[in-house]
Design an enzyme around this catalytic site. Structure first.
Site, mmCIF file in Angstrom:
data_model
loop_
_atom_site.group_PDB
_atom_site.id
_atom_site.type_symbol
_atom_site.label_atom_id
_atom_site.label_comp_id
_atom_site.label_asym_id
_atom_site.label_seq_id
_atom_site.Cartn_x
_atom_site.Cartn_y
_atom_site.Cartn_z
ATOM 1 N N TYR A 290 70.616 -18.872 -48.071
ATOM 2 C CA TYR A 290 71.253 -18.485 -46.801
ATOM 3 C C TYR A 290 72.527 -17.690 -47.073
ATOM 4 O O TYR A 290 72.744 -16.624 -46.480
ATOM 5 C CB TYR A 290 71.556 -19.752 -45.986
ATOM 6 N N LYS B 179 73.306 -13.700 -46.030
ATOM 7 C CA LYS B 179 74.424 -13.289 -45.168
ATOM 8 C C LYS B 179 75.381 -12.356 -45.919
ATOM 9 O O LYS B 179 75.981 -11.458 -45.311
ATOM 10 C CB LYS B 179 75.151 -14.521 -44.621
ATOM 11 N N SER C 35 77.844 -14.842 -41.019
ATOM 12 C CA SER C 35 78.318 -16.220 -41.131
ATOM 13 C C SER C 35 79.492 -16.280 -42.096
ATOM 14 O O SER C 35 79.630 -15.413 -42.975
ATOM 15 C CB SER C 35 77.182 -17.094 -41.676
HETATM 16 P P1 NDP Z 1 69.156 -21.154 -33.678
HETATM 17 O O1 NDP Z 1 68.288 -21.663 -34.766
HETATM 18 O O2 NDP Z 1 69.655 -22.086 -32.635
HETATM 19 O O3 NDP Z 1 68.444 -19.893 -32.959
HETATM 20 C C1 NDP Z 1 67.903 -18.862 -33.723
HETATM 21 C C2 NDP Z 1 66.986 -18.024 -32.866
HETATM 22 O O4 NDP Z 1 66.361 -17.031 -33.711
HETATM 23 C C3 NDP Z 1 65.859 -18.855 -32.266
HETATM 24 O O5 NDP Z 1 65.565 -18.420 -30.971
HETATM 25 C C4 NDP Z 1 64.713 -18.579 -33.232
HETATM 26 O O6 NDP Z 1 63.427 -18.781 -32.689
HETATM 27 C C5 NDP Z 1 64.940 -17.113 -33.550
HETATM 28 N N1 NDP Z 1 64.205 -16.753 -34.756
HETATM 29 C C6 NDP Z 1 64.305 -17.325 -35.979
HETATM 30 N N2 NDP Z 1 63.374 -16.826 -36.803
HETATM 31 C C7 NDP Z 1 62.659 -15.914 -36.081
HETATM 32 C C8 NDP Z 1 61.557 -15.075 -36.368
HETATM 33 N N3 NDP Z 1 60.955 -15.084 -37.564
HETATM 34 N N4 NDP Z 1 61.089 -14.253 -35.401
HETATM 35 C C9 NDP Z 1 61.664 -14.242 -34.170
HETATM 36 N N5 NDP Z 1 62.699 -15.028 -33.831
HETATM 37 C C10 NDP Z 1 63.199 -15.863 -34.779
HETATM 38 O O7 NDP Z 1 70.389 -20.455 -34.441
HETATM 39 P P2 NDP Z 1 71.909 -20.231 -33.999
HETATM 40 O O8 NDP Z 1 71.991 -19.844 -32.582
HETATM 41 O O9 NDP Z 1 72.705 -21.340 -34.517
HETATM 42 O O10 NDP Z 1 72.257 -18.976 -34.939
HETATM 43 C C11 NDP Z 1 72.295 -17.651 -34.458
HETATM 44 C C12 NDP Z 1 72.911 -16.794 -35.530
HETATM 45 O O11 NDP Z 1 74.207 -17.293 -35.874
HETATM 46 C C13 NDP Z 1 72.124 -16.764 -36.847
HETATM 47 O O12 NDP Z 1 72.169 -15.469 -37.390
HETATM 48 C C14 NDP Z 1 72.890 -17.728 -37.728
HETATM 49 O O13 NDP Z 1 72.701 -17.448 -39.090
HETATM 50 C C15 NDP Z 1 74.311 -17.467 -37.271
HETATM 51 N N6 NDP Z 1 75.230 -18.545 -37.555
HETATM 52 C C16 NDP Z 1 75.006 -19.801 -37.069
HETATM 53 C C17 NDP Z 1 75.879 -20.814 -37.370
HETATM 54 C C18 NDP Z 1 75.665 -22.212 -36.892
HETATM 55 O O14 NDP Z 1 76.340 -23.124 -37.412
HETATM 56 N N7 NDP Z 1 74.801 -22.463 -35.910
HETATM 57 C C19 NDP Z 1 77.074 -20.578 -38.197
HETATM 58 C C20 NDP Z 1 77.218 -19.212 -38.641
HETATM 59 C C21 NDP Z 1 76.328 -18.247 -38.318
HETATM 60 P P3 NDP Z 1 62.603 -20.147 -33.047
HETATM 61 O O15 NDP Z 1 63.477 -21.277 -32.621
HETATM 62 O O16 NDP Z 1 61.383 -20.008 -32.256
HETATM 63 O O17 NDP Z 1 62.406 -20.101 -34.532
#
Ligand code: NDP
Length: 244
Positions: A149, A153, A136
């Site tokens: 967070y 990262k 991120s």
């Molecule tokens: P979402 O929250 O939309 O999706 C995250 C996914 O990871 C979900 O499917 C979630 O499952 C899964 N997940 C989280 N914790 C666990 C766990 N303990 N075990 C298994 N699965 C897990 O996130 P984004 O798509 O927005 O983010 C994806 C990546 O991008 C992340 O690494 C985030 O830090 C990074 N990012 C996102 C930004 C944003 O603004 N959205 C900006 C910069 C980076 P469940 O929903 O069931 O928990």
């Protein structure tokens, strides 16, 4: 992005929602055999309904033993996307040990574990491979209420560089993408407030947040042979935020 991943096997972690889900679907469209890992079975059910060739694996990545068991039979993997993360927003003075532990467990420790499992196989087969860790802009800039967070990262960026150093000799490339805000479930958590959104957008030269597909395209590029000499980079997908 136009790329062929025919004959490749891809493991996408955190594939139930948002960027991970879109990455899994894009890889499948480009011909990869995709294994999708997340913790909510309903998300996997709908993912397989959308794309029947995807193999679902349901596990909570905070559980080291369960993760090892769940991934032991996934077979050889050529491409790994460590995308799962949680963003527990708390002001620094209110950070609690449970949220701290959960964030480091998913955002950093699980990346170590899953990458070890995958890279050991790549090394043993001598096949090489590509790993993309989804970091991120928060790894490199202080954001209010994001202390833990941001710390996870920043740890992920450096972890990725050491992985690139140690795995490079086995032709395993490791890079990160570092997106700005994307309006997924996670993005909405931190940036739905119009005032906060406006203030963040004012710091992004392109004046807008990133779209899911823009992050997915960068992940596919780093996974593909088109980036065959790129190893150990942190690639901003941020409209210029980190340049300023
Ligand atoms: P979402 O929250 O939309 O999706 C995250 C996914 O990871 C979900 O499917 C979630 O499952 C899964 N997940 C989280 N914790 C666990 C766990 N303990 N075990 C298994 N699965 C897990 O996130 P984004 O798509 O927005 O983010 C994806 C990546 O991008 C992340 O690494 C985030 O830090 C990074 N990012 C996102 C930004 C944003 O603004 N959205 C900006 C910069 C980076 P469940 O929903 O069931 O928990």
């Amino acid at each position: 992005m136009e790329a062929s991943f025919a004959g490749k096997r891809a493991l996408v972690i955190g594939a139930g929602k948002g960027i991970g889900r879109a990455t899994a679907l894009a890889l499948a469209r480009c011909g990869a055999k995709v294994i999708a890992v997340t913790r909510t079975q309903a998300d996997l059910n709908s993912l397989v309904e959308e794309c029947a060739s995807i193999t679902p694996v349901c596990v909570d990545l905070t559980d080291w033993g369960a993760t090892e068991q769940a991934l032991q039979d996934v077979g050889p993997v050529d491409l790994l996307v460590n995308n799962a993360a949680c963003a527990n927003l708390q002001p620094f003075l209110e950070v609690t040990p449970d949220k701290f532990e959960q964030a480091f467990s998913v955002n950093v420790k699980a990346v170590v574990q899953v990458s070890q499992l995958v890279a050991r196989g790549m090394k043993a087969r001598g096949s090489g491979g590509s790993i993309v860790n989804v970091s991120s802009q928060a790894s490199q800039r202080a954001l209010r209420e994001h202390a833990v967070y941001c710390a996870t990262k920043a740890a992920l960026d450096m972890l990725s560089k050491v992985m690139a150093l140690e795995l490079g000799p086995h032709q395993i490339r490791v890079n990160t993408v570092n997106p700005t805000v994307v309006m997924t479930d996670m993005g909405r958590l931190g940036w739905s407030d119009p005032e906060k959104a406006k203030s963040m957008k004012s710091r992004i030269p392109l004046g807008r947040f990133a779209e899911v597909e823009e992050v997915v395209n960068s992940i596919l590029f780093l996974l593909s042979e088109k980036s065959s000499m790129i190893n150990g980079v942190t690639l901003p997908v941020d409209g210029g935020f980190l340049a300023c």
